[in-house]
Structure formats: structure tokens, C-alpha cells
Scaffold this motif. Structure first.
Motif, PDB file in Angstrom:
ATOM      1  N   ALA A  45       0.968  -1.143  -0.053  1.00  0.00           N
ATOM      2  CA  ALA A  45       0.057  -0.078   0.066  1.00  0.00           C
ATOM      3  C   ALA A  45       0.979   1.326   0.178  1.00  0.00           C
ATOM      4  O   ALA A  45       0.210   2.357  -0.073  1.00  0.00           O
ATOM      5  N   GLY A  46       2.271   1.069  -0.165  1.00  0.00           N
ATOM      6  CA  GLY A  46       3.165   2.243  -0.081  1.00  0.00           C
ATOM      7  C   GLY A  46       3.429   2.823   1.273  1.00  0.00           C
ATOM      8  O   GLY A  46       3.995   3.777   1.454  1.00  0.00           O
ATOM      9  N   ILE A  47       3.047   2.101   2.537  1.00  0.00           N
ATOM     10  CA  ILE A  47       3.335   2.368   3.638  1.00  0.00           C
ATOM     11  C   ILE A  47       4.578   1.673   4.125  1.00  0.00           C
ATOM     12  O   ILE A  47       4.697   0.539   4.198  1.00  0.00           O
ATOM     13  N   ILE A  48       5.579   2.435   4.525  1.00  0.00           N
ATOM     14  CA  ILE A  48       6.872   1.905   4.808  1.00  0.00           C
ATOM     15  C   ILE A  48       7.180   2.448   6.298  1.00  0.00           C
ATOM     16  O   ILE A  48       7.270   3.672   6.595  1.00  0.00           O
ATOM     17  N   LEU A  49       7.238   1.484   7.289  1.00  0.00           N
ATOM     18  CA  LEU A  49       7.465   1.848   8.709  1.00  0.00           C
ATOM     19  C   LEU A  49       8.834   1.602   8.929  1.00  0.00           C
ATOM     20  O   LEU A  49       9.776   0.840   8.464  1.00  0.00           O
ATOM     21  N   LEU A  50       9.314   2.595   9.923  1.00  0.00           N
ATOM     22  CA  LEU A  50      10.757   2.698  10.134  1.00  0.00           C
ATOM     23  C   LEU A  50      11.145   1.382  11.310  1.00  0.00           C
ATOM     24  O   LEU A  50      10.128   0.993  12.071  1.00  0.00           O
ATOM     25  N   PRO A  51      12.203   0.700  11.288  1.00  0.00           N
ATOM     26  CA  PRO A  51      12.592  -0.275  12.151  1.00  0.00           C
ATOM     27  C   PRO A  51      12.587   0.135  13.679  1.00  0.00           C
ATOM     28  O   PRO A  51      12.061  -0.364  14.428  1.00  0.00           O
ATOM     29  N   GLN A  52      12.953   1.614  13.795  1.00  0.00           N
ATOM     30  CA  GLN A  52      12.692   2.208  15.104  1.00  0.00           C
ATOM     31  C   GLN A  52      12.070   3.685  15.000  1.00  0.00           C
ATOM     32  O   GLN A  52      12.294   4.347  13.982  1.00  0.00           O
ATOM     33  N   SER A  53      11.153   3.998  15.888  1.00  0.00           N
ATOM     34  CA  SER A  53      10.585   5.297  15.854  1.00  0.00           C
ATOM     35  C   SER A  53      11.753   6.388  15.892  1.00  0.00           C
ATOM     36  O   SER A  53      12.782   6.121  16.608  1.00  0.00           O
ATOM     37  N   ARG A  54      11.335   7.578  15.202  1.00  0.00           N
ATOM     38  CA  ARG A  54      12.148   8.510  15.194  1.00  0.00           C
ATOM     39  C   ARG A  54      11.597   9.853  15.697  1.00  0.00           C
ATOM     40  O   ARG A  54      10.678  10.361  15.713  1.00  0.00           O
ATOM     41  N   THR A  55      12.514  10.569  16.423  1.00  0.00           N
ATOM     42  CA  THR A  55      12.174  11.877  17.303  1.00  0.00           C
ATOM     43  C   THR A  55      11.860  12.793  16.317  1.00  0.00           C
ATOM     44  O   THR A  55      12.817  13.096  15.387  1.00  0.00           O
ATOM     45  N   VAL A  56      10.774  13.559  16.297  1.00  0.00           N
ATOM     46  CA  VAL A  56      10.395  14.817  15.687  1.00  0.00           C
ATOM     47  C   VAL A  56      10.724  16.018  16.173  1.00  0.00           C
ATOM     48  O   VAL A  56      10.660  16.226  17.431  1.00  0.00           O
ATOM     49  N   ALA A  57      11.531  16.852  15.405  1.00  0.00           N
ATOM     50  CA  ALA A  57      11.884  18.155  15.669  1.00  0.00           C
ATOM     51  C   ALA A  57      10.675  18.799  16.236  1.00  0.00           C
ATOM     52  O   ALA A  57       9.969  19.181  15.683  1.00  0.00           O
ATOM     53  N   ASP A  58      10.787  19.686  17.661  1.00  0.00           N
ATOM     54  CA  ASP A  58       9.788  20.163  18.062  1.00  0.00           C
ATOM     55  C   ASP A  58       9.722  21.750  17.778  1.00  0.00           C
ATOM     56  O   ASP A  58      10.170  22.391  18.773  1.00  0.00           O
ATOM     57  N   VAL A  59       9.264  21.994  16.807  1.00  0.00           N
ATOM     58  CA  VAL A  59       9.429  23.373  16.572  1.00  0.00           C
ATOM     59  C   VAL A  59       7.899  24.217  16.669  1.00  0.00           C
ATOM     60  O   VAL A  59       6.902  23.697  16.876  1.00  0.00           O
TER      61      VAL A  59
END
Length: 210
Positions: A41-55
Motif C-alpha cells: 500500500a506504499g506504507i513504509i514503517l521505520l525499524p525504530q521510531s524517530r524523534t520529531v523536531a519540536d518546532v
């Protein structure tokens, strides 16, 4: 076998088939989609979650918003802009269509966020008017070019800032979506171009979990 017995037999067989289909749908609905189904379906999950820049950015209502405030729902972040001639309106129209076909439980756990890569022109009122053409519940965010690049780079969806001195300028950007979980961490991507039917089939299973 009499005609009546044959009719009863056919009706009973039909009921068995229908019940089997219903049971299969129920079981599939409760089963989270496999990695293969998600990739299809085009959904690619990361092996580990990634922190998002909190802007900190400003939403379409002119209110300051920190990325932390998106927590609690699954977010699909699309980096685009309101003056985009092609990919942005196409993507937002597809996301509107996907949303219209999702079950309520999935809708309640999902939000679509347009992050502007053209803060020079995408004022809150411009974002609000533009998103209103697609879905009033879509969220629009705009911040400084520096903060937007920081966020885009953290999500691995970079864009090239435009030369705003040129009239009618365009902005080069990706068509991919970043998937951010309810905890505020990036979980993966949705690759463009999108298959709306496959997303409708797989997103409910994805957003069911935390």
C-alpha cells in the motif's frame, strides 16, 4: 431430492458462504496488517521510531502550535504549499477521498497536516481558505523557512527553499507523507504516488495501535 429440499439446501449453502465472508472480514479487521501488506500500500514503517523536531509554527487559525500538540492522534504530514500547481491539490484531493471511505474509528484517530514550504505566501488566512476547498478538518501549519527545514530534514522529507524574488516562483518538494504516531514520534512514510484503495484498506489497521 424434492424441489423444496433443493431450495432449502441452496439457501443454507448461501448462508454458510455469507457467514464465512463476514467472519473473514471481522478477523482481518482485527488483525494488524503485515509488513508486506503495508509495503504493497506504499506504507513504509521505520525499524525504530524517530524523534520529531519540536518546532513552533502557526496554524490556519493564526494560533501558535508546537509539534507536541499533535500528539494523541496519528498524523499524516504533507510538505506542500497553496500555490502548488499540481502535486499538492492532487495529494489533498486523494487524502480527502481516503478519509471519506475510512471507518469512523479510524477517522477519530487520524489527522492530515499540511506543512507549508512557502511561508512567504502561505499566511494563516491563505491556508484556511485553501484547505477549506478539500477538508475543513485538515490542519495547516506554517513557520520560518529555517524551522520548516529543520522539521522536514528530521522527517527525511526535504525540500528546496524557493527564490522568492522571482514572480510566480514554485517550490521543489517531495510528495511523500510522514507518518507520526500518537506519541509524537515518526513511525514511517507513505510513498507517492498513492493508491487510495489500498490506503483505505490498510490505514485502519495501522492507526488502531499506539
Amino acid at each position: 431430492m424434492t424441489r423444496t429440499q433443493k431450495a432449502v439446501f441452496l439457501i443454507a449453502a448461501l448462508i454458510v458462504v455469507i457467514m464465512g465472508l463476514i467472519l473473514n472480514n471481522v478477523l482481518n479487521a482485527k488483525r494488524p496488517p503485515s509488513a508486506t501488506e503495508l509495503i504493497d500500500a506504499g506504507i513504509i514503517l521505520l525499524p525504530q521510531s524517530r524523534t520529531v523536531a519540536d518546532v513552533t509554527m502557526t496554524n490556519q487559525n493564526g494560533q501558535p502550535v508546537q509539534l507536541d500538540e499533535l500528539k494523541g492522534k496519528w498524523s499524516l504530514l504533507f510538505f506542500g504549499y497553496t500555490y502548488c500547481p499540481d502535486i499538492c491539490p492532487t495529494t489533498l484531493a486523494q487524502l480527502r477521498q481516503v478519509k471519506s471511505e475510512l471507518p469512523k474509528q479510524a477517522l477519530d484517530r487520524l489527522q492530515v497536516v499540511l506543512v507549508s514550504v512557502d511561508p512567504n505566501r502561505d499566511t494563516p488566512s491563505q491556508l484556511k481558505q485553501y484547505l477549506g476547498y478539500f477538508d475543513k478538518d485538515f490542519v495547516g501549519l506554517a513557520g520560518s523557512v529555517e524551522d520548516t527545514q529543520k522539521l522536514a530534514n528530521a522527517l527525511s522529507i526535504p525540500f528546496i527553499p524557493a527564490d522568492t524574488s522571482k514572480p510566480g516562483y514554485t517550490v521543489d518538494h517531495s510528495g511523500n507523507l510522514a507518518i507520526v504516531g500518537p506519541d509524537g514520534s515518526q513511525r514511517g512514510f507513505i510513498r507517492a504516488p498513492f493508491d487510495s484503495k489500498k490506503l483505505v484498506a490498510r490505514l485502519p489497521g495501522l492507526v488502531r495501535g499506539d
